[in-house]
Design an enzyme around this catalytic site. Structure first.
Site, PDB file in Angstrom:
ATOM      1  N   ARG A 114       0.881  -1.180   0.000  1.00 25.56           N
ATOM      2  CA  ARG A 114       0.000   0.000   0.000  1.00 25.56           C
ATOM      3  C   ARG A 114       0.909   1.217   0.000  1.00 25.56           C
ATOM      4  O   ARG A 114       1.726   1.397   0.910  1.00 25.56           O
ATOM      5  CB  ARG A 114      -0.889  -0.003   1.245  1.00 25.56           C
ATOM      6  CG  ARG A 114      -1.533   1.353   1.479  1.00 25.56           C
ATOM      7  CD  ARG A 114      -2.621   1.345   2.514  1.00 25.56           C
ATOM      8  NE  ARG A 114      -3.798   0.641   2.025  1.00 25.56           N
ATOM      9  CZ  ARG A 114      -4.997   0.719   2.596  1.00 25.56           C
ATOM     10  NH1 ARG A 114      -5.169   1.455   3.675  1.00 25.56           N
ATOM     11  NH2 ARG A 114      -6.022   0.048   2.102  1.00 25.56           N
ATOM     12  N   HIS A 141      -7.630   0.850  -6.132  1.00 24.16           N
ATOM     13  CA  HIS A 141      -7.785  -0.006  -4.950  1.00 24.16           C
ATOM     14  C   HIS A 141      -8.514  -1.287  -5.387  1.00 24.16           C
ATOM     15  O   HIS A 141      -9.679  -1.503  -5.069  1.00 24.16           O
ATOM     16  CB  HIS A 141      -8.584   0.743  -3.887  1.00 24.16           C
ATOM     17  CG  HIS A 141      -8.484   0.149  -2.512  1.00 24.16           C
ATOM     18  ND1 HIS A 141      -7.712  -0.957  -2.216  1.00 24.16           N
ATOM     19  CD2 HIS A 141      -9.088   0.503  -1.341  1.00 24.16           C
ATOM     20  CE1 HIS A 141      -7.829  -1.250  -0.917  1.00 24.16           C
ATOM     21  NE2 HIS A 141      -8.655  -0.386  -0.379  1.00 24.16           N
ATOM     22  N   GLN A 144     -10.280  -3.857  -2.843  1.00 19.51           N
ATOM     23  CA  GLN A 144     -11.546  -3.376  -2.300  1.00 19.51           C
ATOM     24  C   GLN A 144     -12.661  -3.513  -3.346  1.00 19.51           C
ATOM     25  O   GLN A 144     -13.738  -4.021  -3.052  1.00 19.51           O
ATOM     26  CB  GLN A 144     -11.415  -1.906  -1.878  1.00 19.51           C
ATOM     27  CG  GLN A 144     -12.706  -1.318  -1.318  1.00 19.51           C
ATOM     28  CD  GLN A 144     -13.065  -1.849   0.050  1.00 19.51           C
ATOM     29  OE1 GLN A 144     -12.230  -1.906   0.940  1.00 19.51           O
ATOM     30  NE2 GLN A 144     -14.315  -2.247   0.245  1.00 19.51           N
ATOM     31  N   ASP A 235     -17.286   7.352  -0.900  1.00 18.28           N
ATOM     32  CA  ASP A 235     -15.980   7.249  -0.230  1.00 18.28           C
ATOM     33  C   ASP A 235     -15.637   8.637   0.301  1.00 18.28           C
ATOM     34  O   ASP A 235     -16.300   9.632  -0.050  1.00 18.28           O
ATOM     35  CB  ASP A 235     -14.929   6.754  -1.244  1.00 18.28           C
ATOM     36  CG  ASP A 235     -13.552   6.508  -0.619  1.00 18.28           C
ATOM     37  OD1 ASP A 235     -13.466   6.421   0.626  1.00 18.28           O
ATOM     38  OD2 ASP A 235     -12.560   6.423  -1.377  1.00 18.28           O
ATOM     39  N   CYS A 275     -16.376   1.968   1.234  1.00 18.33           N
ATOM     40  CA  CYS A 275     -15.224   1.093   1.456  1.00 18.33           C
ATOM     41  C   CYS A 275     -14.689   1.190   2.886  1.00 18.33           C
ATOM     42  O   CYS A 275     -13.985   0.297   3.337  1.00 18.33           O
ATOM     43  CB  CYS A 275     -14.128   1.429   0.463  1.00 18.33           C
ATOM     44  SG  CYS A 275     -13.583   3.142   0.553  1.00 18.33           S
ATOM     45  N   ARG A 303     -13.696  -8.390   2.560  1.00 18.05           N
ATOM     46  CA  ARG A 303     -12.291  -8.163   2.234  1.00 18.05           C
ATOM     47  C   ARG A 303     -11.475  -9.402   2.593  1.00 18.05           C
ATOM     48  O   ARG A 303     -10.565  -9.792   1.878  1.00 18.05           O
ATOM     49  CB  ARG A 303     -11.747  -6.944   2.999  1.00 18.05           C
ATOM     50  CG  ARG A 303     -12.264  -5.598   2.537  1.00 18.05           C
ATOM     51  CD  ARG A 303     -11.819  -5.258   1.123  1.00 18.05           C
ATOM     52  NE  ARG A 303     -10.375  -5.250   0.963  1.00 18.05           N
ATOM     53  CZ  ARG A 303      -9.557  -4.267   1.325  1.00 18.05           C
ATOM     54  NH1 ARG A 303     -10.057  -3.166   1.860  1.00 18.05           N
ATOM     55  NH2 ARG A 303      -8.252  -4.340   1.117  1.00 18.05           N
TER      56      ARG A 303
HETATM   57  N1   CP Z   1     -11.116  -0.057   2.877  1.00 16.65           N
HETATM   58  C1   CP Z   1      -9.821  -0.158   3.246  1.00 16.65           C
HETATM   59  O1   CP Z   1      -8.937  -0.447   2.455  1.00 16.65           O
HETATM   60  O2   CP Z   1      -9.616   0.042   4.566  1.00 16.65           O
HETATM   61  P1   CP Z   1      -8.219   0.246   5.294  1.00 16.65           P
HETATM   62  O3   CP Z   1      -7.683   1.585   4.837  1.00 16.65           O
HETATM   63  O4   CP Z   1      -8.554   0.238   6.747  1.00 16.65           O
HETATM   64  O5   CP Z   1      -7.301  -0.858   4.912  1.00 16.65           O
HETATM   65  N1  NVA Z   2      -9.965   6.755  -1.073  1.00 15.97           N
HETATM   66  C1  NVA Z   2      -9.550   6.311   0.231  1.00 15.97           C
HETATM   67  C2  NVA Z   2      -9.781   4.830   0.365  1.00 15.97           C
HETATM   68  C3  NVA Z   2      -9.396   4.258   1.689  1.00 15.97           C
HETATM   69  C4  NVA Z   2      -9.605   2.796   1.769  1.00 15.97           C
HETATM   70  C5  NVA Z   2      -8.084   6.653   0.434  1.00 15.97           C
HETATM   71  O1  NVA Z   2      -7.291   6.457  -0.492  1.00 15.97           O
HETATM   72  O2  NVA Z   2      -7.736   7.126   1.513  1.00 15.97           O
END
Ligand code: CP
Ligand code: NVA
Length: 316
Positions: A114, A141, A144, A235, A275, A303
């Site tokens: 990530r 993502h 997700q 989101d 999400c 997930r």
């Molecule tokens: N939705 C999601 O990816 O959550 P986290 O940021 O907690 O991993």
């Molecule tokens: N769009 C959000 C998603 C988090 C799971 C971010 O990137 O922070």
């Protein structure tokens, strides 16, 4: 057990998982089916699937669901998850992504990462000789979004021809929902205020994929497009890394909240998705988030199941 990994799933061994657009529709559908199988399979029958395998999990950003679902997921499959904070790795002190990838490939069986730039994940995958899984970038993502299509597929038994309306920032979530929906035959609508629409390159790619699958892609700033929605998805307005833009974004997104009034414009039996993490009172009202049409916590649970399917298919 071997029959679980026959057919299209067999082709996924050793592959990276960077974008849903890198997979065929058949492969994505096979992952949904595998996730369902693993979800209902007794845990004691799963421990051989990735026995003795290790997944390294590099986090340059915060996480609750991604970290826990990958770590628990690989444990349930008989393997081990290694949390690697970006703060502690030599990456922070300038070791290159390429060198990191080559070194980690000699210890691990898969890497989940990530981070911010999507190009970093692509570079890691280029140098790694083991599967690399995108656990979120600024651009995409995919874990997700695939988990979310899994949730809808479980709910309805089919996805084709449904209308998913995403209201909010044209961000990584919007992008992956566009690409995934276009692959799987879902009609995807993204409604964002001017200046926050999804990236044109992603929209073009989704349109090309939708042409093949027979679905449609619509991008607009007009909230009237909520009409006929089977799913209303939102989101956060400021994603990770955009914290300093919070106030400016809150002003730009005013009126784009998923609340009771907006939900009434969707189909009567529409479901609400997010999400997570969510900000009640900003992109979604508490009433809708905690209301009877919300499937938000099923999404979060799924997930785990989709992550297990991805790891099992790629890392066996
Ligand atoms: N939705 C999601 O990816 O959550 P986290 O940021 O907690 O991993
Ligand atoms: N769009 C959000 C998603 C988090 C799971 C971010 O990137 O922070």
């Amino acid at each position: 057990m071997e029959e679980l990994f026959a057919g299209p799933v067999a082709e996924l061994q050793g592959r990276d998982f960077l974008s849903l657009a890198d997979y065929s529709r058949t492969e994505l559908e096979a992952l949904l089916a595998l996730a369902r199988t693993l979800k209902v399979m007794p845990k004691d029958r799963q421990r051989e699937i990735l026995k003795g395998k290790t997944l390294g999990m590099i986090f340059q950003k915060a996480s609750t669901r991604t970290r826990v679902s990958f770590e628990v997921g690989i444990y349930q499959l008989g393997g081990h998850g290694l949390f690697l904070s970006g703060q502690d790795l030599q990456l922070r002190r300038g070791e290159t992504i390429g060198d990191t990838a080559q070194v980690l490939s000699r210890y691990l069986d898969g890497i989940m990462i990530r981070t911010f730039g999507h190009d970093e994940v692509e570079e890691l995958a280029r140098y790694a000789s083991i599967p690399v899984i995108n656990g979120l970038t600024d651009l995409l993502h995919p874990c997700q979004a695939l988990g979310d299509y899994f949730t809808l597929w479980e709910l309805w038994g089919d996805l084709v021809g449904r209308r998913l309306v995403y209201v909010g920032d044209g961000n990584n979530m919007a992008h992956s929902l566009l690409l995934g929906g276009a692959m799987l035959g879902v009609n995807v609508v993204v409604i964002s205020p001017e200046g926050y629409l999804p990236q044109e390159t992603i929209v073009q790619k989704a349109r090309a994929l939708a042409e093949e699958s027979g679905s449609s892609i619509e991008v607009t700033s007009d909230l009237a497009a909520v009409e006929g929605a089977d799913v209303l998805y939102t989101d956060v307005w400021a994603s990770m890394g955009q914290e300093s833009e919070q106030a400016q974004r809150a002003a730009a997104f005013r009126g784009y909240q998923v609340n009771g009034e907006l939900l009434r414009k969707a189909k009567a039996d529409a479901v609400v998705m997010h999400c997570l993490p969510a900000h009640r009172g900003e992109e979604i009202s508490a009433e809708v988030m905690d209301g009877p049409q919300s499937v938000i916590f099923q999404q979060a649970e799924n997930r785990l199941h989709i992550q297990k399917a991805i790891m099992a298919a790629l890392m066996r």
